[in-house]
Design an enzyme around this catalytic site. Sequence first.
Site: not given
Ligand code: AMP
Length: 212
Positions: A123, A167, A156, A13, A88
């Site tokens: 990654r 996740r 990360r 994404k 999400r």
């Molecule tokens: P991402 O970088 O989008 O993979 O997000 C990394 C982490 O941020 C996720 O595993 C969640 O812990 C948190 N996170 C990101 N976006 C959301 C969201 N819309 N709602 C809740 N937690 C989020």
Amino acid sequence: MKIILLGAPGAGKGTQAAAISGKYQIPVLGTGNLIRTAMQESLPAGEAARSYMERGLLVPDEIVLELLIDRMSQPDCENGYILDGFPRTVIQAEQLEKMGVEIDRVIDIEVSDETIIKRMSGRRICESCGAIYHIEHQPPQKEGVCDVCEELLIVRSDDEPQTVLERLEVYHEQTEPLKQFYQDKDKLSIVQGQEKVEDTTNLTMAVIEALL
Ligand code: AMP
């Protein structure tokens, strides 16, 4: 133009969001990045999010919404944006509707769990500028160093294998129902993630061009 990118963590994404942003000059609002920045800056929202994020769990809605609403109010969002990582859950999608946000299209990038697990283990990110690399598919010119800002690259903490599995489980349980939610509203386009990034980008751009 307001676009939502759906897909499992590691589906690509962020990469597609950056490509759309570059072509159409609209910003990417990545809630994961907003949370990470708030953590780095030790803001209260960041501190409150940390323990959830490090366990691969969703951060509570009020924290994510606070950061997102603040970001959406900035002038560069006037002509639209790409939401990466939000909504999400169906509840978050409903919140977006309550805020009066009209989404033009939801693009779901489909990639198998097996491919995702392989991808995430390779990654590497630059904490300083946010650039993303992959040790096999998109290596930096100099091993372990960001091409853009020359900082050291890191894994990360939530890309560690056990957290990736967590996740993915969270994704299937809580985020995947959004496909049906947006399908019912006739907003959903599915893009099959391809081995080569540019092939996925071509498919994604075709969806957007059809909107114009
Ligand atoms: P991402 O970088 O989008 O993979 O997000 C990394 C982490 O941020 C996720 O595993 C969640 O812990 C948190 N996170 C990101 N976006 C959301 C969201 N819309 N709602 C809740 N937690 C989020």
